[in-house]
Design an enzyme around this catalytic site. Structure first.
Site, short mmCIF file in Angstrom:
data_model
loop_
_atom_site.label_atom_id
_atom_site.label_comp_id
_atom_site.label_asym_id
_atom_site.label_seq_id
_atom_site.Cartn_x
_atom_site.Cartn_y
_atom_site.Cartn_z
N LYS A 49 -54.54 82.22 31.41
CA LYS A 49 -55.54 82.13 32.48
C LYS A 49 -55.51 83.40 33.34
O LYS A 49 -54.54 84.17 33.27
CB LYS A 49 -55.26 80.89 33.34
CG LYS A 49 -53.93 80.94 34.09
CD LYS A 49 -53.58 79.57 34.66
CE LYS A 49 -52.26 79.64 35.41
NZ LYS A 49 -51.74 78.28 35.72
N TYR B 236 -54.27 107.13 57.25
CA TYR B 236 -54.92 106.41 58.35
C TYR B 236 -53.90 105.88 59.35
O TYR B 236 -52.88 105.30 58.97
CB TYR B 236 -55.71 105.21 57.80
CG TYR B 236 -56.89 105.60 56.96
CD1 TYR B 236 -57.93 106.38 57.47
CD2 TYR B 236 -56.98 105.17 55.64
CE1 TYR B 236 -59.01 106.73 56.68
CE2 TYR B 236 -58.07 105.50 54.84
CZ TYR B 236 -59.08 106.29 55.37
OH TYR B 236 -60.15 106.62 54.59
C1 LIG Z 1 -50.42 78.17 35.20
C2 LIG Z 1 -49.92 76.93 34.56
C3 LIG Z 1 -48.83 76.95 33.68
C4 LIG Z 1 -47.98 78.19 33.45
O1 LIG Z 1 -47.09 78.38 34.53
P1 LIG Z 1 -45.94 79.50 34.49
O2 LIG Z 1 -45.06 79.15 35.62
O3 LIG Z 1 -46.60 80.81 34.66
O4 LIG Z 1 -45.26 79.38 33.17
C5 LIG Z 1 -48.50 75.79 33.03
N1 LIG Z 1 -49.21 74.65 33.24
C6 LIG Z 1 -50.26 74.59 34.08
C7 LIG Z 1 -50.97 73.30 34.28
C8 LIG Z 1 -50.64 75.71 34.78
O5 LIG Z 1 -51.67 75.65 35.64
#
Ligand SMILES: *Cc1c(COP(=O)(O)O)cnc(C)c1O
Length: 398
Positions: free
Chosen positions: A58, A287
């Site tokens: 994601k 800045y």
């Molecule tokens: C983002 C997510 C993961 C992965 O989490 P990590 O800590 O990066 O391994 C797993 N399950 C769900 C439902 C998530 O939203």
């Protein structure tokens, strides 16, 4: 934007760091495919053969580039992909990726369902209204059966019915036409904590809900619970699949989990020196003149700034690497540029490469270093690099 992005990704360069050519003109992100593949194999070494690995890609694979990462991790042994949104799933399918894709986020409209069906994505089912809309929409479009993944809330207080209502929810979904329960899952809220109390409570609730579903005569689909933290903690949390994001990218969810396995960070952030000059003592830099030189110093300007994802709150606090040496950043980080005190490298040339995150020789700067300086987590640092930075693939995956 998607098109430009895909074109950028299709250019896979070898590890060539000099010259001003190609994608490495001003500032860029290097993605080490060999490290990604290595991390997948490391995570898989913790899993029993019956446990599948879902690589969570994601948010553009935590800023690493979703298509490139997906191709690499599938080749290295992951068998599922996890995304947050429908467009993220479509991007992978449009690139020709065939592996099953679970949408971890909520979806609820007919339009989303149509896209899900068309692109053969698999949604998370987290409430009854959504289940009804999906079932009715599939009926109306003479759709096939859609695999759905039921998400239970065992203590995260995010998506899904409360675990006590699991049996009722599963029974109702089971009776709806066109929906096939492909898995039941939940998500851990404190898998990174040294104190396992809450995680074990969630695990117990998950098991109770599953036992009740089984007692109600419902055949159990595959089950999954663990993110990176849970996966690295112990195998009782693995079930039929683990959903691993952070560890695939080579970072540890917590210090105490470092001993679980060896991981290599896959992402490096680099930029070029665009100007070098000497400034006299008592000269303000950038800045607001937050930095004033206390001596004559050699100053380098670097072509990267907060619009690229270098947090402005690191101004005057971060160091970078040049020629394997650690050098201090000075003055406010600006939108597109930042300045360094490079007095220890008097012959530094314009065009030389600066490593902001990554490794040079024995020196390393990690997303964890930035995160602890900023009071945030490495996940947020990785997701912060903007699309303005081209992603350049390095390293052969196998
Ligand atoms: C983002 C997510 C993961 C992965 O989490 P990590 O800590 O990066 O391994 C797993 N399950 C769900 C439902 C998530 O939203």
């Amino acid at each position: 934007m998607t098109l430009i992005w895909e074109q950028t990704f299709s250019i896979v360069e070898t590890n060539r760091c000099d010259g001003f050519g190609g994608l490495r003109q001003r500032a860029w992100v290097e993605i080490n495919l060999a490290a990604l593949a290595y991390n997948v194999r490391q995570v898989k070494s913790l899993l029993s053969p019956k446990t599948a690995l879902m690589a969570v890609v994601k948010a553009d694979a935590y800023g690493h580039g979703a298509v490139l990462v997906a191709q690499t991790v599938l080749q290295a042994g992951a068998s599922w992909l996890g995304v947050a949104t429908v467009p993220e799933g479509i991007e992978l399918r449009a690139a020709g990726i065939k592996a099953p894709i679970l949408i971890l986020g909520a979806t609820h409209t007919k339009e989303q369902l149509q896209a899900i069906a068309q692109w053969q994505l698999q949604p998370t089912l987290c409430n009854l209204k959504q289940a009804l809309v999906f079932s009715q929409t599939l009926e109306a479009i003479n759709g096939d059966t859609l695999p759905v993944h039921i998400k239970l809330d065992t203590g995260m207080s995010r998506l899904g019915p409360l675990w006590e209502q699991a049996v009722e929810f599963v029974q109702l979904v089971q009776r709806l036409p066109h929906l096939r329960i492909a898995s039941i899952y939940s998500h851990l809220a404190t898998a990174e904590s040294l104190d396992q109390t809450v995680m074990r409570q969630q695990q117990a609730r998950f098991e109770t809900a599953i036992a009740q579903i089984q007692s109600a005569g419902i055949p159990l689909p595959p089950l999954h619970l663990a993110n990176s933290g849970g996966t690295l903690t112990d195998s009782s949390l693995h079930y039929d699949m683990v959903r691993v994001g952070l560890a695939v990218y080579g970072l540890y969810p917590a210090e105490h989990l470092r001993t679980a396995l060896d991981l290599k960070p896959a992402l490096q952030v680099k930029a070029r020196v665009t100007q070098v000059k000497t400034i006299p003592p008592q000269t303000g830099v950038s800045y607001g003149h937050q930095f004033i030189s206390d001596r004559e110093l050699r100053l380098a300007v670097v072509g990267i700034g907060y619009a690229d994802g270098v947090p402005r709150n690191l101004s005057n606090k971060m160091t970078v690497l040049i020629r394997g040496q650690r050098l201090p950043q000075i003055g406010a980080i600006t939108m597109d540029q930042l300045m360094l005190d490079v007095s220890t490298i008097p012959d530094l040339q314009e065009g030389e490469v600066v490593t902001l995150l990554g490794q040079e020789g024995k020196e390393q700067i990690s997303a964890d270093d930035w995160a602890s300086e900023l009071g945030t987590i490495s996940w947020e640092i990785l997701c912060g690099f903007k699309h303005r930075l081209p992603r350049v693939a390095v390293g052969q995956p196998l």
